[in-house]
Design an enzyme around this catalytic site. Structure first.
Site, mmCIF file in Angstrom:
data_model
loop_
_atom_site.group_PDB
_atom_site.id
_atom_site.type_symbol
_atom_site.label_atom_id
_atom_site.label_comp_id
_atom_site.label_asym_id
_atom_site.label_seq_id
_atom_site.Cartn_x
_atom_site.Cartn_y
_atom_site.Cartn_z
ATOM 1 N N CYS A 1 1.645 -1.189 -9.214
ATOM 2 C CA CYS A 1 2.466 -0.150 -8.137
ATOM 3 C C CYS A 1 3.646 -0.419 -9.422
ATOM 4 O O CYS A 1 4.564 0.549 -9.394
ATOM 5 C CB CYS A 1 3.356 -0.845 -7.078
ATOM 6 N N THR B 1 3.123 6.155 2.954
ATOM 7 C CA THR B 1 2.395 6.785 4.568
ATOM 8 C C THR B 1 2.335 5.351 5.650
ATOM 9 O O THR B 1 2.723 5.782 6.596
ATOM 10 C CB THR B 1 1.652 7.499 4.536
ATOM 11 N N GLU C 1 4.731 10.195 -6.068
ATOM 12 C CA GLU C 1 3.783 8.735 -6.862
ATOM 13 C C GLU C 1 2.186 8.911 -6.570
ATOM 14 O O GLU C 1 1.904 9.857 -5.217
ATOM 15 C CB GLU C 1 4.166 7.958 -5.755
ATOM 16 N N GLY D 1 2.801 2.108 5.629
ATOM 17 C CA GLY D 1 4.124 2.010 5.646
ATOM 18 C C GLY D 1 5.313 1.757 6.697
ATOM 19 O O GLY D 1 5.016 0.863 7.311
ATOM 20 N N GLY E 1 0.715 -1.131 0.050
ATOM 21 C CA GLY E 1 -0.307 -0.316 0.043
ATOM 22 C C GLY E 1 0.938 0.849 0.168
ATOM 23 O O GLY E 1 1.828 0.844 -0.454
ATOM 24 N N SER E 2 0.439 2.173 0.283
ATOM 25 C CA SER E 2 0.746 3.036 0.684
ATOM 26 C C SER E 2 2.162 3.425 1.264
ATOM 27 O O SER E 2 2.475 2.954 1.882
ATOM 28 C CB SER E 2 0.325 4.232 0.864
HETATM 29 C C1 UN1 Z 1 0.929 -3.958 -7.915
HETATM 30 O O1 UN1 Z 1 0.651 -2.832 -8.468
HETATM 31 O O2 UN1 Z 1 1.174 -4.755 -6.860
HETATM 32 O O3 UN1 Z 1 3.736 -6.180 -12.974
HETATM 33 C C2 UN1 Z 1 1.707 -5.059 -8.418
HETATM 34 C C3 UN1 Z 1 2.932 -5.713 -12.421
HETATM 35 C C4 UN1 Z 1 1.751 -6.657 -12.166
HETATM 36 C C5 UN1 Z 1 2.298 -6.990 -10.776
HETATM 37 C C6 UN1 Z 1 2.025 -5.638 -9.929
HETATM 38 N N1 UN1 Z 1 2.070 -8.212 -12.486
HETATM 39 O O4 UN1 Z 1 2.364 -4.947 -13.235
#
Ligand code: UN1
Length: 508
Positions: free
Chosen positions: A298, A245, A398, A247, A242-243
């Site tokens: 992410c 903050t 981000e 974390g 997650g974020s």
């Molecule tokens: C995420 O956004 O935390 O590599 C996971 C990727 C995906 C997983 C992303 N297989 O984009």
């Protein structure tokens, strides 16, 4: 069944179902007596369900159930634990379409990506089920005669699993599967935006045959349920995505209790495009990484670091293609880009547009999309800023939305420095046709994942997943290294010489 003002066109009016916690193999109500709603981000009027507003008391009950189930589950042979996991994977595969549709409705990502999310859950379940017959330790020679030396993995105990909404099935599976196969029992707290996805997963886990108490589900807010999990002294390991903050705050609390903690936090992933790159290929990869999942991975690309010589032609390609992306409900197969997760996310992205306007040049997008079918959803236009400086805020922070910054530089060295000049280090990529430069990038880029001639997303489940620097705290998910988060090592020496043998002394 009555049609109400909250029923959107095209949605069959039904009574809003209420879902429950799963504790000790039973679906139960929260002690709070209250629920919260989960909505469709493409159309807020579509209420998916009511979910239990969990409390610290609910967490305590789940911990008791997990504690009671723990000895039985630890003694269950790992291959047997793996067999139940295979059954779960088969069930996920059988229900893939149903799960994907439910995910698109609750989280917003387009259907093809939701299917991919479910598939990633299936993949990790297969991989970890196989670990039930591997889970290797080491057997090494002893320095003394007639002595055996080996190491084995053992479960930590209860794992607290706190997951985000952006991969509402894959990420819980990344965490829960290695925890379970190694003999841990689980308390699972999903993000408040996607409790339905979590409930569907746990239903299938129960059906697959994980015994009562082995997996427990508690829904609700981070301040109440998340904190109770992190603070509980009987929960020995926490895994959180997650974020940054949140974390950090989990890290402080877990640190005080000397708990094992795996964190997967923010990112500011960059794609480097050099002057010898195939620009069409690069544009395809960048578009997919930046605007796929509406920029809410992410691993999403939010920075393009491009050699000035090819900045113009690359930008032209990006702009033309970005303008063609169709916004809409992810359930519509013609949609390219779904909604953001909620109103707060839209506000956050909008605030970065204001910042970006002061830093770079807005090329396309930049606004909330509110026309026609989009009126009731959290839509935002795919946005590109050009002429961004590597240290500008939109190039550093981000945003977690469909906002791409294009940063012009001169040559590989400058590109590499700009790429690494961030607090984060999850994923990166380089487009070049020069094999020597590609290898330099593989060596130089300070990220947990590096792509060559592909975008920044799309990690596969059998290699380690995680980031350098402030993206995490050094742990990795996925791959066999994921087992490290959920196991203690035990080194075992067996002396069959029948006499006292002193290591480091008698053999010198
Ligand atoms: C995420 O956004 O935390 O590599 C996971 C990727 C995906 C997983 C992303 N297989 O984009």
């Amino acid at each position: 069944m009555t049609e109400t003002a909250t029923t959107p066109p095209g949605v069959t009016p039904t009574e809003v179902p209420t879902f429950r916690h799963f504790i000790a193999g039973e679906w139960t109500d929260s002690t709070s007596g209250t629920t919260f709603e989960s909505h469709n981000p493409a159309d807020e009027r579509d209420i998916i369900g009511r979910f239990q507003q969990g409390t610290a008391a609910d967490v305590a009950m789940a911990v008791s159930a997990a504690w009671a189930a723990r000895p039985m589950w630890q003694r269950t042979p790992a291959p047997k634990r793996g067999e139940i996991m295979f059954a779960f994977a088969y069930l996920m595969a059988e229900h893939k379409e149903r799960l994907a549709r439910a995910m698109t409705r609750e989280m917003g990502k387009v259907l093809s990506e939701a299917r991919g999310d479910v598939q990633e859950g299936i993949d990790i379940a297969y991989l970890m089920a196989g670990e039930g017959r591997r889970m290797s330790g080491e057997t090494v020679p002893s320095e003394l005669p007639d002595k055996w030396a080996m190491s084995i993995r053992q479960p930590i105990g209860i794992a607290g699993i706190i997951t985000p909404w952006n991969f509402p099935m894959a990420i819980p599976c990344w965490k829960i599967m290695p925890a379970l196969v190694t003999g841990n029992v689980v308390i699972f707290k999903p993000a408040s935006d996607t409790p339905h996805c979590a409930t569907l997963l746990v239903e299938l886990m129960a059906e697959a045959g994980f015994p009562p108490g082995v997996v427990n589900l508690i829904t609700g807010g981070g301040a109440e349920v998340g904190d109770a999990i992190v603070d509980n002294p009987d929960i020995g390991v926490i895994s959180f995505t997650g974020s940054s903050t949140t974390g950090r705050s989990i890290s402080v609390k877990a640190g005080q209790r000397l708990k094992r903690l795996s964190l997967e936090l923010g990112g500011k992933n960059g794609v480097v495009v050099l002057k010898d790159a195939d620009l069409d290929l690069a544009a395809d990869g960048i578009l997919w990484s930046a605007f796929g999942t509406t920029g809410q991975r992410c691993t999403a690309c939010s920075r393009v670091i491009v050699d000035r010589v090819v900045a113009e032609p690359l930008l032209e390609r990006l702009e033309t293609r970005a303008r063609k992306l169709r916004l809409g409900s992810g359930l519509d197969e013609t949609t390219d880009v779904g909604p953001l997760i909620n109103a707060d996310a839209v506000d956050k992205v909008a605030s970065y547009i204001d910042i970006g306007n002061g830093e770079g040049e807005l090329v396309t997008g930049g606004g909330r999309a509110t026309t026609g079918d989009l009126t009731h959803g959290h839509f935002f236009e795919p946005t590109i800023f050009a002429g961004v400086g590597p240290m500008d805020r939109i190039g550093q922070e981000e945003i977690f939305g469909p906002v791409l910054s294009v940063i012009p530089v001169d040559g590989y060295n400058e590109a590499m420095l700009a790429l690494n000049q961030t607090r984060y280090g999850l994923s990166s990529s380089i487009y070049t046709q020069d094999v020597n430069t590609a290898f330099r990038a593989m060596r130089d880029f300070e990220t947990g994942i590096v792509y060559v001639n592909a975008g920044t997303t799309g990690a596969e489940t059998h290699l380690p997943f995680g980031g350098w620097k402030e993206t995490g705290n050094g742990h990795r998910e996925a791959g066999h290294v994921a087992l490290d988060t959920y196991t203690e090592w035990k080194s075992i020496y067996v002396d069959f010489s029948g006499r006292l043998q002193r290591a480091q002394i008698d053999n010198q």
